[in-house]
Motif scaffolding. Structure first.
Motif, short mmCIF file in Angstrom:
data_model
loop_
_atom_site.label_atom_id
_atom_site.label_comp_id
_atom_site.label_asym_id
_atom_site.label_seq_id
_atom_site.Cartn_x
_atom_site.Cartn_y
_atom_site.Cartn_z
N SER A 24 0.80 -1.22 0.00
CA SER A 24 0.00 0.00 0.00
C SER A 24 0.83 1.27 0.00
O SER A 24 0.34 2.32 -0.38
CB SER A 24 -0.93 0.01 1.21
N ALA A 25 2.11 1.17 0.42
CA ALA A 25 2.93 2.38 0.48
C ALA A 25 4.40 2.02 0.60
O ALA A 25 4.76 1.09 1.31
CB ALA A 25 2.52 3.25 1.67
N GLY A 26 5.23 2.77 -0.12
CA GLY A 26 6.66 2.71 0.10
C GLY A 26 7.36 1.48 -0.44
O GLY A 26 6.77 0.58 -1.06
N TRP A 27 8.69 1.47 -0.18
CA TRP A 27 9.51 0.31 -0.56
C TRP A 27 9.24 -0.84 0.40
O TRP A 27 9.24 -2.00 0.03
CB TRP A 27 10.99 0.72 -0.51
N MET A 28 9.03 -0.50 1.65
CA MET A 28 8.58 -1.41 2.70
C MET A 28 7.73 -0.57 3.64
O MET A 28 7.77 0.65 3.58
CB MET A 28 9.75 -2.00 3.50
N HIS A 29 6.96 -1.19 4.50
CA HIS A 29 6.32 -0.41 5.55
C HIS A 29 6.10 -1.27 6.79
O HIS A 29 5.90 -2.48 6.71
CB HIS A 29 5.02 0.27 5.09
N SER A 30 6.16 -0.61 7.94
CA SER A 30 6.04 -1.30 9.21
C SER A 30 4.58 -1.66 9.45
O SER A 30 3.68 -1.27 8.73
CB SER A 30 6.56 -0.41 10.34
N GLY A 31 4.37 -2.38 10.52
CA GLY A 31 3.03 -2.81 10.89
C GLY A 31 3.04 -4.28 11.24
O GLY A 31 4.07 -4.90 11.43
N TYR A 32 1.85 -4.84 11.32
CA TYR A 32 1.72 -6.26 11.62
C TYR A 32 0.77 -6.87 10.60
O TYR A 32 -0.42 -6.62 10.65
CB TYR A 32 1.19 -6.47 13.03
N PRO A 33 1.32 -7.67 9.67
CA PRO A 33 2.74 -7.91 9.47
C PRO A 33 3.45 -6.68 8.87
O PRO A 33 2.81 -5.80 8.32
CB PRO A 33 2.77 -9.06 8.47
N PHE A 34 4.79 -6.69 8.96
CA PHE A 34 5.63 -5.73 8.25
C PHE A 34 5.67 -6.20 6.79
O PHE A 34 5.95 -7.35 6.50
CB PHE A 34 6.99 -5.69 8.94
N MET A 35 5.33 -5.29 5.86
CA MET A 35 5.17 -5.65 4.45
C MET A 35 6.36 -5.18 3.61
O MET A 35 6.91 -4.10 3.83
CB MET A 35 3.88 -5.02 3.90
N CYS A 36 6.72 -6.00 2.66
CA CYS A 36 7.77 -5.66 1.71
C CYS A 36 7.40 -6.23 0.35
O CYS A 36 6.49 -7.04 0.23
CB CYS A 36 9.14 -6.19 2.17
N HIS A 37 8.11 -5.80 -0.68
CA HIS A 37 7.82 -6.28 -2.03
C HIS A 37 8.38 -7.68 -2.24
O HIS A 37 9.45 -8.03 -1.72
CB HIS A 37 8.42 -5.32 -3.06
N LEU A 38 7.64 -8.45 -3.01
CA LEU A 38 8.05 -9.83 -3.30
C LEU A 38 9.44 -9.86 -3.91
O LEU A 38 10.29 -10.67 -3.53
CB LEU A 38 7.03 -10.47 -4.24
N GLN A 39 9.67 -8.96 -4.84
CA GLN A 39 11.00 -8.85 -5.46
C GLN A 39 11.57 -7.47 -5.17
O GLN A 39 10.89 -6.48 -5.39
CB GLN A 39 10.91 -9.08 -6.98
N PRO A 40 12.77 -7.38 -4.59
CA PRO A 40 13.70 -8.48 -4.32
C PRO A 40 13.68 -8.96 -2.88
O PRO A 40 14.48 -9.83 -2.51
CB PRO A 40 15.04 -7.81 -4.60
N SER A 41 12.75 -8.47 -2.06
CA SER A 41 12.87 -8.67 -0.62
C SER A 41 12.74 -10.13 -0.19
O SER A 41 13.37 -10.56 0.78
CB SER A 41 11.84 -7.82 0.11
N GLN A 42 11.89 -10.90 -0.89
CA GLN A 42 11.72 -12.30 -0.48
C GLN A 42 13.05 -13.05 -0.54
O GLN A 42 13.41 -13.77 0.39
CB GLN A 42 10.69 -13.00 -1.36
N GLY A 43 13.78 -12.87 -1.62
CA GLY A 43 15.08 -13.52 -1.73
C GLY A 43 16.05 -13.01 -0.69
O GLY A 43 16.82 -13.79 -0.10
N HIS A 44 16.03 -11.72 -0.42
CA HIS A 44 16.95 -11.13 0.54
C HIS A 44 16.70 -11.63 1.95
O HIS A 44 17.64 -11.88 2.72
CB HIS A 44 16.84 -9.61 0.52
N MET A 45 15.41 -11.80 2.33
CA MET A 45 15.11 -12.21 3.70
C MET A 45 15.48 -13.65 3.98
O MET A 45 15.60 -14.05 5.15
CB MET A 45 13.62 -11.95 4.03
N LEU A 46 15.73 -14.42 2.92
CA LEU A 46 16.11 -15.83 3.08
C LEU A 46 17.58 -16.09 2.83
O LEU A 46 18.06 -17.20 3.05
CB LEU A 46 15.29 -16.70 2.10
#
Length: 480
Positions: free
Chosen positions: A290-312
Motif C-alpha cells: 500500500s505504500a513505500g519500498w517497505m512499511h512497518s506494521g503487523y505484518p511488516f510488508m515488503c515487495h516480493l522482489q527483491p525482498s523475499q530472496g533477501h530475507m532468506l
C-alpha cells in the motif's frame, strides 16, 4: 403537474444504472503484475469499492475461488486435505504489554496471530470446531497474511483485498476466503493476570503448509515439510516469523541458522528499549504493497522482489545486513516519549545503526550510504538554516554514540519502560525533550545541554543546572 422532476429522477436512475453496468464486477477483476487493473476516476470509485467489500463479506459456501487467486497468492493444485487439532494460547493477545507505549498498532494494540501450519485453498470451506471458547475472550480465524488493502492506489497488481477474518462461536464454524491463504488463530480481549487454560480448535478440509518452528524442527523435518502442497510457507523463530512462497522456501537448507539470525535482530532491538516480547513480529512479501519500498506494521510488508530472496539469504544478511528490514522492524519499537515531531524517520534508525554493528558486525557508523560522510551531515544539520533531512537529524545522535558508546543512549531509552514521560511529569513536547536531555546527560555523565540546544531542543535553565557538574560535551571539529 410538472413532469420535469419525475424525468430528472428517471435520468438520474438511468445514469446510476449505466455507471453500475460500466463497473467491473469483483469476479472480473483479475490483475497481475504484467497486466495491472486500472481504477476508474476518483469520483467513480465508491461503487466499485462497495461491491468489492460486499464480495469479500459473502458467506462461506456461496462463492468459489476468485479467478485472480491462481496468480496471487497462488493456487492449491493438490487434492490432499487434512484434519488437524491445533492448540493455541488463549492468553496471547498482544505482542508486548500495551502499557509499554511502543509504536501504537492502530486501535487494536500490538495484536498477535498464532500459526496453525494450515492453509485454506481458494474458495474452499474449512470447518473449524471449537468445543469451548475461553471466557472473557473472542477467538478469530484469519485467512491470509497479505493484509495490505490497495483500494487507495490507482492501479492494482493483485486483487486489492485478499484477507478475511471470522469470529468463532462454540461448535462448528465454516470459514473461507476466495483467495485462500495461511490460517491463523487470533485471540482478542483485555489482558488478564489470571490465565485461561490451554485451548484447541479442530480444522477440517484444510491444506498442510510447509512450516519450520525454531526449537522444535530440524533441517530434516523442514525438508519433509516442504512436500506439503500449500503455496506459502512459514519459518517461525521465537521473535520473528517469515512468510514466503513455498517455491522460494525450498532454497532454505539451514532454517535453524537463518531463524537464529533473525531472532538475534529482534533481540538486539528489543533490548535497546527494554521491550519484553510476548509474541513474534511477522514479515510478509507481497506483489504490491500500500505504500513505500517497505512499511512497518503487523505484518511488516515488503515487495516480493527483491525482498523475499533477501530475507532468506543468510550469507547476504550476515555479511551486508539490510538497513530496510532493520528500519521497518525498528518502527515497532519507537516511543512518542523520545520520538519528537519530525523525528519519526530519525529515531527509527537507531535500530538499523545498532543492528548493522551488533548483528552484522560492520564498524560503527556504517551500513547505509547516506551516513558515510558524517562531517558533511553535521555541517548541513547545524547550518543556517539547518537541513532537517532524516540522516542530517540522525548525525548528531551518531556523534553522541561515537563519543559515549551506545550504553548511555540504551539506558536512556530503556528508562522509559518503568518511568515514561507522563509519569515523570513531562506532558508536552518541550518538557519531554528536556527529560530526554537530562536522562541522556546523566547516563553519559556529560553536559550535553548546549549540544541539544544546537539541535533545537528548548533546554531549560533547570536542565542546564542539573548537568552543569559534568564535563561539557563539545562536537569535535570536522575532519577535512
Amino acid at each position: 403537474m410538472n413532469p420535469l422532476p419525475s424525468m430528472n429522477r428517471l435520468l438520474a436512475l438511468l445514469a446510476l444504472a449505466a455507471t453500475a453496468l460500466a463497473q467491473p464486477v469483483p469476479e472480473a477483476i483479475a490483475p497481475t503484475a504484467a497486466k495491472p487493473h486500472a481504477q476508474p476516476e476518483q469520483a467513480e470509485r465508491g461503487l466499485l469499492h462497495q461491491s468489492i467489500r460486499a464480495y469479500k463479506n459473502r458467506a462461506p459456501g456461496t462463492f468459489g475461488a476468485h479467478p485472480a487467486a491462481a496468480a496471487f497468492p497462488g493456487a492449491v493444485t493438490s487434492p490432499e486435505r487434512v484434519e488437524r487439532a491445533v492448540a493455541y494460547d488463549p492468553n496471547r493477545i498482544h505482542r508486548w504489554d500495551t502499557r509499554a507505549g511502543n509504536a501504537p498498532n492502530l486501535a487494536t494494540g500490538p495484536e498477535s496471530w498464532q500459526d496453525t501450519g494450515l492453509y485454506a485453498a481458494p474458495g474452499e470451506v474449512v470447518r473449524v470446531t471449537a468445543d469451548t471458547l475461553p471466557a472473557g475472550r473472542t477467538v478469530h480465524i484469519v485467512i491470509g497474511c497479505h493484509r495490505d488493502v490497495l483500494l487507495r492506489l490507482d492501479s492494482w497488481k493483485r486483487f486489492p483485498v485478499i484477507t478475511r477474518t471470522f469470529e468463532l462461536r462454540a461448535g462448528e464454524n465454516p470459514v473461507a476466503n476466495a483467495f485462500g491463504g495461511p490460517i491463523f488463530i487470533q485471540v482478542k480481549g483485555e489482558p488478564a493476570e489470571t490465565s485461561s487454560a490451554a485451548a484447541s480448535l479442530r480444522f477440517a478440509n484444510a491444506v498442510a503448509a510447509p512450516m519450520f518452528t525454531l526449537g522444535k524442527d530440524t533441517a530434516e523435518t523442514w525438508a519433509k515439510s516442504l512436500a506439503h502442497p500449500a503455496p506459502w510457507a512459514v519459518l517461525a523463530g521465537k521473535r520473528v516469523v517469515l512468510h514466503v512462497q513455498s517455491s522460494a522456501a525450498t532454497k532454505v537448507k539451514d532454517p535453524v541458522a537463518l531463524m537464529q539470525w533473525w531472532d538475534r535482530v529482534l533481540e538486539v532491538q528489543d533490548d535497546l528499549v527494554a521491550l519484553e516480547r510476548k509474541a513474534p513480529e511477522r514479515i510478509v512479501p507481497d506483489i504490491q504493497i500500500s505504500a513505500g519500498w517497505m512499511h512497518s506494521g503487523y505484518p511488516f510488508m515488503c515487495h516480493l522482489q527483491p525482498s523475499q530472496g533477501h530475507m532468506l539469504d543468510l550469507q547476504r544478511l550476515s555479511t551486508k545486513g539490510d538497513w530496510g528490514f532493520f528500519h521497518e522492524l525498528g518502527h515497532n519499537h519507537q516511543r512518542r516519549d523520545w520520538t519528537f515531531p519530525g523525528q519519526t524517520e530519525v529515531t527509527v534508525n537507531f535500530f538499523s545503526l545498532l543492528c548493522m554493528e551488533r548483528v552484522v558486525g560492520l564498524p560503527f557508523g556504517q551500513g547505509h550510504g547516506s551516513i558515510k560522510d558524517l562531517d558533511g551531515l553535521l555541517r548541513r544539520r547545524f547550518a543556517t538554516p539547518p537541513d532537517m533531512g532524516p540522516f542530517e537529524q540522525l548525525a548528531p545522535f551518531i556523534a553522541l554514540v561515537r563519543a559515549h558508546t551506545w550504553e548511555p543512549l540504551r539506558q536512556t531509552l530503556r528508562s522509559y519502560k518503568d518511568s515514561p514521560s507522563a509519569a515523570a511529569g513531562a506532558k508536552d513536547t518541550p518538557a519531554q525533550q528536556n527529560l530526554f536531555v537530562l536522562r541522556y546527560g546523566r547516563f553519559a555523565k556529560s553536559d550535553v545541554s548546549a549540544f541539544f540546544e544546537r539541535m533545537g531542543y528548548p533546554v531549560t535553565a533547570e536542565t542546564k543546572a542539573a548537568l552543569a557538574a559534568y564535563p561539557r560535551f563539545e562536537l569535535p571539529e570536522p575532519t577535512r
